[in-house]
Design a protein around this motif. Structure first.
Motif, short mmCIF file in Angstrom:
data_model
loop_
_atom_site.label_atom_id
_atom_site.label_comp_id
_atom_site.label_asym_id
_atom_site.label_seq_id
_atom_site.Cartn_x
_atom_site.Cartn_y
_atom_site.Cartn_z
N ILE A 435 0.88 -1.18 0.00
CA ILE A 435 0.00 0.00 0.00
C ILE A 435 0.90 1.22 0.00
N ALA A 436 0.70 2.10 -0.96
CA ALA A 436 1.54 3.30 -1.06
C ALA A 436 1.36 4.16 0.18
N ALA A 437 2.46 4.75 0.64
CA ALA A 437 2.40 5.62 1.81
C ALA A 437 1.42 6.77 1.59
N VAL A 438 1.38 7.29 0.34
CA VAL A 438 0.46 8.41 0.08
C VAL A 438 -0.98 7.96 0.23
N ASP A 439 -1.26 6.67 -0.07
CA ASP A 439 -2.62 6.17 0.11
C ASP A 439 -2.95 5.97 1.58
N LEU A 440 -1.95 5.57 2.37
CA LEU A 440 -2.20 5.43 3.81
C LEU A 440 -2.49 6.79 4.44
N VAL A 441 -1.71 7.79 4.04
CA VAL A 441 -1.91 9.13 4.58
C VAL A 441 -3.20 9.73 4.05
N GLY A 442 -3.49 9.47 2.78
CA GLY A 442 -4.73 9.94 2.20
C GLY A 442 -4.74 11.43 1.96
N ALA A 443 -5.89 12.03 2.12
CA ALA A 443 -6.09 13.44 1.77
C ALA A 443 -5.36 14.39 2.69
N GLN A 444 -4.77 13.85 3.79
CA GLN A 444 -4.10 14.76 4.72
C GLN A 444 -2.76 15.25 4.18
N THR A 445 -2.22 14.57 3.13
CA THR A 445 -0.92 14.97 2.59
C THR A 445 -1.06 16.29 1.84
N VAL A 446 -0.18 17.22 2.12
CA VAL A 446 -0.16 18.53 1.46
C VAL A 446 1.17 18.66 0.74
N VAL A 504 7.80 9.63 5.02
CA VAL A 504 8.35 10.01 6.32
C VAL A 504 7.27 9.99 7.39
N ALA A 505 6.11 10.53 7.07
CA ALA A 505 5.02 10.61 8.05
C ALA A 505 4.56 9.22 8.47
N VAL A 506 4.42 8.30 7.49
CA VAL A 506 3.94 6.96 7.81
C VAL A 506 4.98 6.21 8.64
N ARG A 507 6.25 6.28 8.23
CA ARG A 507 7.28 5.58 8.99
C ARG A 507 7.36 6.09 10.43
N LYS A 508 7.34 7.41 10.57
CA LYS A 508 7.42 7.99 11.91
C LYS A 508 6.24 7.54 12.78
N ALA A 509 5.05 7.53 12.20
CA ALA A 509 3.86 7.14 12.96
C ALA A 509 3.91 5.66 13.34
N ILE A 510 4.33 4.80 12.42
CA ILE A 510 4.38 3.36 12.70
C ILE A 510 5.46 3.05 13.72
N VAL A 511 6.63 3.67 13.58
CA VAL A 511 7.70 3.44 14.55
C VAL A 511 7.25 3.87 15.95
N GLY A 512 6.57 5.00 16.04
CA GLY A 512 6.06 5.46 17.34
C GLY A 512 5.06 4.50 17.93
N ALA A 513 4.17 3.97 17.08
CA ALA A 513 3.16 3.02 17.57
C ALA A 513 3.82 1.72 18.04
N LEU A 514 4.82 1.24 17.28
CA LEU A 514 5.49 0.01 17.67
C LEU A 514 6.28 0.19 18.97
N ALA A 515 6.88 1.36 19.16
CA ALA A 515 7.59 1.61 20.41
C ALA A 515 6.62 1.56 21.59
N LYS A 516 5.41 2.10 21.40
CA LYS A 516 4.41 2.05 22.47
C LYS A 516 3.96 0.61 22.72
N LEU A 517 3.74 -0.15 21.64
CA LEU A 517 3.32 -1.54 21.79
C LEU A 517 4.40 -2.36 22.49
N ALA A 518 5.66 -2.04 22.24
CA ALA A 518 6.76 -2.79 22.87
C ALA A 518 6.72 -2.69 24.38
N GLU A 519 6.13 -1.62 24.92
CA GLU A 519 6.05 -1.43 26.37
C GLU A 519 5.04 -2.36 27.01
N VAL A 520 3.98 -2.70 26.25
CA VAL A 520 2.86 -3.44 26.86
C VAL A 520 2.65 -4.82 26.25
#
Length: 554
Positions: A435-446, A504-520
């Motif tokens: 899935i293309a990163a631009v499709d994951l971000v959707g209309a929020q990309t400027v 960049v936005a998708v990678r940053k968001a996924i890395v942040g989510a995985l770091a949070k999941l790693a705690e719990v």
């Protein structure tokens, strides 16, 4: 010291000073009833012993010896308890009084509650049942049913559990203590089968019965009836609150078993850091020095749970060594208050952490077979869902209040909503599909061209220095971020295009989510780290082996 304890102690001392032995016997036996289980006994055994030495009548000596045996057993000193229990039982057999014999058998069972005394407990419990069978006296019948229930739990004899619990409930119709014990013990059976909905009703029954009788361990049992339904039901907030209460109480009163349970509850709360801190207090030879008392199996089992969750390898190794001779044993809180699984369960996870794969596999199979036989749904599902690769169903979906429910379906946790969780959810819904990163971000990309380097040299240097001391989860997050902001030769990547900003936005968001999941949910986070790739096109690639595939509940 409570008012009751103070009053009975003062009455005992006054009767002794006045030379009134019958009054001293009555008062000191009432004093003995106030002692909490697994607590420092203070002067209770000393006062009992003073009166015991003065008593001459065989009946008085028997009942006082029984009280001394219970007092030292409750204090975690079975070596001191056993001689008094032997004296009590010998005197009771000689006197031929069945009510007295029932009381002395109860004391003998209490004094021999360690992990190596199960066969003798079984024999004495059967004798107590025979003695009480023709007695109307509620206390004797209550003692017989409670010990029958306890031994049935230890043997995982389900018909015996149901039979003794039902007898206790019937006695409770006219006996408040039996009603209290029946309600608290019924909860353990309900939770065995995954039924958490009865907890509130059973707590009400227990409170009503406690209002009509004296229960020395009432506060502790109140916490049990809140903490363990929360653990089975996946209520992490309540588990955390109860863990803190258990830990504070244990440290104030010096109760190792309660501290060990705090470690288990921190684990259930998803706080591996707090579980590790508790487990660390049993390091060195602290576990090996524990007396083989009523709570020995419980303590070692709970410490091992906490040490595995917190990866405290030294304590895991010590607990595995101590627990291995007791493979195949059921672990219960003293008096059949709560079921804590079988030793094979925790041993399998401890051995897996230590790299003892053959032992871990064998013990895991044994534990699962036991859980399936007795219908221990939550315990079975938890063990099957220890690793995401096990093929167990895994939740990964939005929940109420902006939260997300993630983890094994039998024991999920809730985490705050994050954009990265939304991206992961979309990838999990389309396994093996890019899935293309631009499709994951959707209309929020400027589109904003010409925004300059994604990271400057000073920031990159700081990230690279941090790698030297970072833990596994943080290291993975930093490395992922460096890959996203650097290009050929490790130089800062120029950003600006819509596709680049989306990547960049998708990678940053996924890395942040995985770091949070790693705690719990470290196993879940590890699986996603290994199977999710990000870039201009992102993808979740499931395991190629169908036996290891995860069923996602989205």
């Amino acid at each position: 010291m409570s008012d009751d304890v103070r009053r009975f102690a003062e009455t005992t001392d006054a009767a002794l000073a006045a030379g009134d032995l019958p009054a001293a016997v009555r008062a000191v036996l009432e004093l003995a009833r106030t002692q909490r289980f697994d607590a420092v006994p203070g002067l209770i055994p000393a006062r009992l012993h003073d009166v015991f030495q003065l008593a001459t009548a065989a009946g008085d000596r028997a009942v006082l010896a029984a009280a001394l045996a219970r007092s030292w057993a409750y204090a975690g000193r079975p070596g001191r308890a056993a001689p008094f229990a032997a004296t009590a039982l010998e005197l009771a057999h000689g006197l031929g009084d069945p009510v007295l014999l029932a009381d002395c058998l109860d004391a003998t069972l209490t004094a021999h509650w360690g992990p190596d005394d199960l066969e003798r407990r079984h024999r004495w419990a059967e004798e107590l049942d025979d003695v009480a069978a023709h007695l109307r006296e509620p206390k004797a019948r209550r003692q017989a049913y409670l010990w029958g229930l306890t031994v049935a739990w230890e043997l995982l004899d389900l018909p015996g559990i149901h039979r003794n619990l039902r007898a206790l409930e019937e006695l409770g119709a006219q006996d408040a203590p039996a009603r209290f014990f029946a309600a608290t013990r019924r909860l353990a059976v309900d939770l065995l089968f995954g039924r958490t909905g009865t907890a509130s009703y059973l707590r009400e029954i227990a409170e009503e019965a406690a209002g009509r009788t004296f229960v020395a361990d009432l506060d502790g049992l109140r916490h049990v009836m809140v903490a363990y339904p929360a653990m089975i039901g996946g209520d992490r907030a309540t588990c955390a609150a109860e863990a803190a209460a258990y830990e504070e109480f244990a440290l104030v009163h010096g109760e190792p078993a309660v501290l060990a349970e705090a470690g288990l509850l921190w684990t259930a709360a998803g706080r591996a850091d707090r579980a590790a801190a508790v487990a660390g207090q049993f390091g060195g030879d602290a576990l090996a020095r524990r007396p083989a008392d009523a709570d020995w199996l419980l303590t070692v089992q709970c410490v091992l749970e906490a040490a595995v969750a917190g990866h405290v390898t030294e304590v895991v190794a010590a607990a595995v060594e101590l627990l291995t001779p007791y493979e195949g044993r059921a672990v219960i809180n003293a008096g059949a208050v709560m079921f804590h699984g079988v030793t094979d369960d925790t041993l399998s996870r401890g051995n897996a952490l230590l790299g003892h794969d053959a032992a871990a596999a064998r013990q895991r199979a044994q534990a699962l077979a036991t859980y399936r036989r007795i219908g221990a749904v939550w315990w079975r599902d938890r063990l099957e869902g220890v690793a995401a690769r096990s093929g167990h169903a895994m939740r990964f979906r939005p929940a109420a209040g902006g939260l997300w429910s993630v983890g094994p379906d039998a024991a999920p946790v809730t985490v705050p909503g994050m954009r990265g969780l939304e991206y992961l959810h979309r990838l999990l819904a389309r396994p093996g599909t890019g899935i293309a990163a631009v499709d994951l971000v959707g209309a929020q990309t400027v589109h904003q061209p010409g925004t300059g380097p994604a990271a400057d040299a000073r920031a990159l240097a700081a990230y690279r220095r941090r790698l030297a001391t970072a833990g596994p989860a943080e290291r993975a997050a930093i490395e992922a971020h460096l890959r996203s902001v650097t290009g050929l030769g490790g130089r800062a990547r120029e950003s600006g295009s819509t596709a680049e900003r989306a990547r960049v936005a998708v990678r940053k968001a996924i890395v942040g989510a995985l770091a949070k999941l790693a705690e719990v949910q470290p196993e879940l986070a590890r699986h996603l780290y290994e199977h999710v790739s990000t870039g201009a096109v992102c993808r979740y690639e499931p395991d190629a082996d169908p036996a290891a595939a995860v069923t996602w509940l989205l």
